[in-house]
Motif scaffolding. Structure first.
Motif, PDB file in Angstrom:
ATOM      1  N   ARG A 159     -52.411 133.707  10.394  1.00 12.55           N
ATOM      2  CA  ARG A 159     -52.928 133.323   9.085  1.00 12.55           C
ATOM      3  C   ARG A 159     -53.236 134.561   8.232  1.00 12.55           C
ATOM      4  NH1 ARG A 159     -53.120 128.793   6.005  1.00 12.55           N
ATOM      5  NH2 ARG A 159     -54.123 127.474   7.560  1.00 12.55           N
ATOM      6  N   LYS A 160     -53.724 135.612   8.876  1.00  8.08           N
ATOM      7  CA  LYS A 160     -54.130 136.820   8.160  1.00  8.08           C
ATOM      8  C   LYS A 160     -52.936 137.715   7.832  1.00  8.08           C
ATOM      9  CE  LYS A 160     -57.445 139.788   6.812  1.00  8.08           C
ATOM     10  NZ  LYS A 160     -58.420 139.486   5.747  1.00  8.08           N
ATOM     11  N   TYR A 161     -52.069 137.946   8.817  1.00  4.95           N
ATOM     12  CA  TYR A 161     -51.011 138.950   8.659  1.00  4.95           C
ATOM     13  C   TYR A 161     -49.594 138.379   8.756  1.00  4.95           C
ATOM     14  CZ  TYR A 161     -54.962 142.074   9.345  1.00  4.95           C
ATOM     15  OH  TYR A 161     -56.171 142.717   9.219  1.00  4.95           O
ATOM     16  N   GLY A 162     -49.476 137.075   8.856  1.00  2.98           N
ATOM     17  CA  GLY A 162     -48.156 136.471   8.887  1.00  2.98           C
ATOM     18  C   GLY A 162     -47.703 136.120  10.294  1.00  2.98           C
ATOM     19  N   LYS A 163     -46.631 135.353  10.357  1.00  2.70           N
ATOM     20  CA  LYS A 163     -46.143 134.839  11.645  1.00  2.70           C
ATOM     21  C   LYS A 163     -45.194 135.807  12.343  1.00  2.70           C
ATOM     22  CE  LYS A 163     -46.505 130.104   9.900  1.00  2.70           C
ATOM     23  NZ  LYS A 163     -46.882 130.478   8.528  1.00  2.70           N
ATOM     24  N   ARG A 164     -44.495 136.642  11.586  1.00  5.76           N
ATOM     25  CA  ARG A 164     -43.498 137.523  12.202  1.00  5.76           C
ATOM     26  C   ARG A 164     -44.100 138.439  13.262  1.00  5.76           C
ATOM     27  NH1 ARG A 164     -38.476 139.869  12.026  1.00  5.76           N
ATOM     28  NH2 ARG A 164     -38.356 142.151  11.911  1.00  5.76           N
ATOM     29  N   PRO A 165     -45.203 139.158  12.989  1.00  4.63           N
ATOM     30  CA  PRO A 165     -45.749 140.014  14.046  1.00  4.63           C
ATOM     31  C   PRO A 165     -46.202 139.234  15.278  1.00  4.63           C
ATOM     32  CG  PRO A 165     -47.236 139.937  12.160  1.00  4.63           C
ATOM     33  CD  PRO A 165     -45.947 139.314  11.724  1.00  4.63           C
ATOM     34  N   VAL A 166     -46.635 137.987  15.082  1.00  8.10           N
ATOM     35  CA  VAL A 166     -47.073 137.168  16.218  1.00  8.10           C
ATOM     36  C   VAL A 166     -45.883 136.774  17.081  1.00  8.10           C
ATOM     37  CG1 VAL A 166     -48.161 134.991  16.872  1.00  8.10           C
ATOM     38  CG2 VAL A 166     -49.111 136.335  14.989  1.00  8.10           C
ATOM     39  N   PHE A 167     -44.764 136.405  16.435  1.00  9.11           N
ATOM     40  CA  PHE A 167     -43.567 136.077  17.209  1.00  9.11           C
ATOM     41  C   PHE A 167     -43.051 137.298  17.975  1.00  9.11           C
ATOM     42  CE2 PHE A 167     -42.882 132.453  14.091  1.00  9.11           C
ATOM     43  CZ  PHE A 167     -43.088 131.466  15.028  1.00  9.11           C
ATOM     44  N   VAL A 168     -43.074 138.465  17.334  1.00  7.91           N
ATOM     45  CA  VAL A 168     -42.601 139.678  18.000  1.00  7.91           C
ATOM     46  C   VAL A 168     -43.482 140.006  19.206  1.00  7.91           C
ATOM     47  CG1 VAL A 168     -42.297 142.183  17.743  1.00  7.91           C
ATOM     48  CG2 VAL A 168     -41.526 140.634  15.926  1.00  7.91           C
ATOM     49  N   PHE A 169     -44.810 139.924  19.023  1.00  5.87           N
ATOM     50  CA  PHE A 169     -45.730 140.165  20.134  1.00  5.87           C
ATOM     51  C   PHE A 169     -45.484 139.182  21.272  1.00  5.87           C
ATOM     52  CE2 PHE A 169     -49.599 138.569  22.171  1.00  5.87           C
ATOM     53  CZ  PHE A 169     -50.015 139.711  22.854  1.00  5.87           C
ATOM     54  N   SER A 170     -45.294 137.926  20.936  1.00  7.57           N
ATOM     55  CA  SER A 170     -45.124 136.895  21.958  1.00  7.57           C
ATOM     56  C   SER A 170     -43.857 137.115  22.770  1.00  7.57           C
ATOM     57  CB  SER A 170     -45.101 135.510  21.297  1.00  7.57           C
ATOM     58  OG  SER A 170     -46.322 135.237  20.637  1.00  7.57           O
ATOM     59  N   SER A 171     -42.772 137.481  22.101  1.00 10.02           N
ATOM     60  CA  SER A 171     -41.524 137.729  22.817  1.00 10.02           C
ATOM     61  C   SER A 171     -41.648 138.922  23.763  1.00 10.02           C
ATOM     62  CB  SER A 171     -40.383 137.957  21.817  1.00 10.02           C
ATOM     63  OG  SER A 171     -40.075 136.764  21.122  1.00 10.02           O
ATOM     64  N   PHE A 172     -42.305 139.989  23.306  1.00 11.87           N
ATOM     65  CA  PHE A 172     -42.480 141.155  24.168  1.00 11.87           C
ATOM     66  C   PHE A 172     -43.417 140.853  25.342  1.00 11.87           C
ATOM     67  CE2 PHE A 172     -40.637 143.783  20.765  1.00 11.87           C
ATOM     68  CZ  PHE A 172     -39.861 144.643  21.524  1.00 11.87           C
ATOM     69  N   ALA A 173     -44.456 140.043  25.092  1.00  9.85           N
ATOM     70  CA  ALA A 173     -45.354 139.656  26.194  1.00  9.85           C
ATOM     71  C   ALA A 173     -44.589 138.886  27.262  1.00  9.85           C
ATOM     72  CB  ALA A 173     -46.515 138.817  25.661  1.00  9.85           C
ATOM     73  N   CYS A 174     -43.697 137.996  26.820  1.00 13.16           N
ATOM     74  CA  CYS A 174     -42.892 137.233  27.773  1.00 13.16           C
ATOM     75  C   CYS A 174     -41.975 138.165  28.559  1.00 13.16           C
ATOM     76  CB  CYS A 174     -42.077 136.174  27.037  1.00 13.16           C
ATOM     77  SG  CYS A 174     -41.312 134.959  28.126  1.00 13.16           S
ATOM     78  N   LEU A 175     -41.401 139.149  27.866  1.00 11.34           N
ATOM     79  CA  LEU A 175     -40.506 140.096  28.538  1.00 11.34           C
ATOM     80  C   LEU A 175     -41.248 140.912  29.598  1.00 11.34           C
ATOM     81  CD1 LEU A 175     -37.692 141.442  28.682  1.00 11.34           C
ATOM     82  CD2 LEU A 175     -38.516 143.062  26.938  1.00 11.34           C
TER      83      LEU A 175
END
Length: 547
Positions: free
Chosen positions: A129-145
């Motif tokens: 909500r604060k900084y947008g969805k793109r950084p959250v998706f990038v973080f989530s993909s790297f966490a999964c990796l």
């Protein structure tokens, strides 16, 4: 009363979520030559929300770009949510023997992953909500990796547990924010289909991954589940970084403001003149200040600025506060609970059918997920093909006025969930034909599609401003349920047999689906009430009223 939806008691008050969608069928007072319309067969549909003149507005993206964004995020959901969650379901019996632990301990590996997914949800919601969805998706993909790499190298129960916990950080975004992206880039008359695509991904692909995982475990060993997932995640991260820009956008909803503004105008002009004059005024004002289109590097930046003036702490608690909205809470409970019931089946499938008399191998246990995959796929296709056309038809029958409650009509087919859970429990208890059991599991997913798709689209359209929080709260609720199930479903089924748990789940499903009629009839009045008593606004947490 519009087709059974009760009007709010103050007929002159604008209710957020209610919009003029079909101009041809609407009253002349609603006609406007300045409002932007769809094209082709939707040329008489007023685009809602109205796109700005900004070329960077996600609503103005070419359709192929929107589809590409959705497909890459769907691919991410397939990996980070649909594959990691049920990754070990078909291998429970194998892992139990290898680590010399009860099967319940192996189930808890997935339980802890889901616990982390639920607990991380509010923080990911606040950050998106604060900084947008793109950084959250990038973080989530790297966490999964990272979690998957640890899983590849694990040879002990504790290391595998660590891998599952880190993977859990990836689930929330790919189970919730993908729905809000649909609201960011598609118009109201398009959302039903794409929401169904997301629902299909999250409900059905997990069953297909179980089929593949069972075969991989049987042929190559369970470590290869993580090896192969690593390669797929690497590709998804590359696609995400190169082709999925930020979809959050600070929007001034001209169409919504117009309706509110007209209500506050004096009566010295006709409503039609007021509406048209105000729209022209806004369009002209907007056209004089058109931003420059961003370059590729600017568009693909990880951080693109702040999208909220709120502090992070209020945004963290916002998903919990959003549950004060009874309609939002209903959406969270019905979708989360019914989803949890078909997951409960996945928890016990190896327990029921690996021992005698069935003696299914890990691969054969995985193949049982073909039934729910086919059932969920057929249900999702049916919902995707029917929901938007049915909604437009109902809107035209309602003089061109769209009510979000129209999305809930197809929920009647959700009754199949309860009936099929009864059937699954009864046939499994009598150790009946394995194909009939699998058919019942598939029928559960077929009915589930008629709950998740319509209810998710309803939440997106009825409470667009707080949709982030609603879907995150949904992830929290269902993942905490999954975590709880990992402690008792296997033991309950083992001690009492399949009938008591699955008859209980079936009865609850029927009761929840029945409540849809209440929301359909009284939903608009409640939206009006919430608009006047928005607890999030009173708590200092800003939401955006636009649809």
């Amino acid at each position: 009363m519009g087709l059974g939806v009760l009007e709010n008691r103050s007929h002159n008050q604008h209710v957020p979520g209610t919009v003029i969608l079909a101009e041809k069928e609407s009253n002349p007072v609603h006609n406007s030559g300045t409002a932007k319309h769809g094209t082709g067969k939707h040329k008489d549909i007023i685009l809602t929300p109205q796109p700005s003149n900004d070329p960077n507005d996600p609503l103005n993206w070419p359709y192929y770009k929107k589809v590409l964004v959705v497909l890459i995020l769907v691919y991410g959901s397939c990996l980070c949510a649909c594959s990691t969650g049920p990754l070990l379901n078909a291998s429970l019996f194998v892992l139990s023997q290898q680590f010399n632990r009860p099967i319940g301990d192996i189930t808890v590996l997935s339980g802890y992953q889901l616990l982390v997914a639920g607990a991380s949800g509010p923080f990911l919601s606040a950050f998106s909500r604060k900084y947008g969805k793109r950084p959250v998706f990038v973080f989530s993909s790297f966490a999964c990796l990272i979690g998957t790499i640890i899983g590849s190298a694990s040879n002990s129960y504790s290391t595998l547990l660590a891998a599952r916990v880190i993977q859990g950080l990836s689930l929330a975004a790919y189970e919730s924010l993908v729905f809000t992206v649909v609201g960011d880039i598609f118009f109201v008359h398009e959302r039903g289909f794409w929401t169904s695509v997301m629902a299909f991904t999250l409900t059905c692909v997990s069953n297909l991954s179980s089929v593949v995982a069972g075969k991989i475990t049987f042929s190559l060993g369970w470590h290869y589940l993580f090896h192969i997932l690593n390669a797929c995640l690497g590709l998804q991260i590359i696609l995400l970084l190169l082709f999925v820009p930020e979809t959050s956008y600070i929007r001034h909803d001209v169409f919504g403001q117009t309706q509110l503004e007209v209500e506050n105008r004096q009566d010295n002009a006709t409503p039609k003149e007021e509406t048209e004059a105000y729209r022209v005024e806004n369009v002209e004002m907007e056209s004089t200040n058109v931003p420059v289109k961003k370059s590729f590097l600017q568009e693909m930046a990880i951080f693109t600025g702040s999208y909220s003036d709120d502090r992070l702490i209020p945004l963290v608690i916002a998903p919990i506060v959003s549950c004060a909205n009874l309609a939002a809470l209903w959406t969270i409970v019905i979708t989360g609970t019914i989803t949890s019931f078909y997951v409960a089946v996945a928890y016990v499938i190896a327990q029921l059918f690996s021992p005698p008399p069935y003696l299914l191998s890990a691969a054969a246990v995985g193949y049982m997920s073909v039934g729910p995959f086919i059932g969920g796929a057929l249900g999702s296709i049916a919902v995707g093909l029917v929901m938007d056309p049915l909604t437009i038809w109902l809107t035209k029958k309602n003089n061109g006025v769209y009510e979000p409650e129209f999305r809930l009509v197809t929920c009647v087919f959700g009754l199949l969930c309860g009936a099929s859970l009864f059937g699954f429990g009864a046939v499994s208890q009598s150790q009946g034909n394995i194909y009939i059991i699998d058919f019942m599991w598939g029928l559960t997913l077929f009915g589930t599609a008629f709950i998740i798709g319509p209810c998710s689209t309803y939440a997106l359209d009825a409470f667009r401003g707080m949709s982030n929080e609603i879907f995150i709260a949904n992830v929290m609720f269902k993942n905490f349920l999954f975590y709880g199930y990992s402690y008792f479903v296997n033991n309950w089924t083992g001690s009492a047999g399949p009938v008591p748990p699955f008859f209980t789940f079936g009865g609850i499903s029927l009761g929840l689906v029945a409540t849809t009629a209440i929301v359909y009839v009284f939903g608009k009045r409640y939206r009006s009430f919430w608009h006047a008593h928005n607890i999030l606004d009173k708590a200092g947490i800003n939401t955006h009223p636009g649809i």
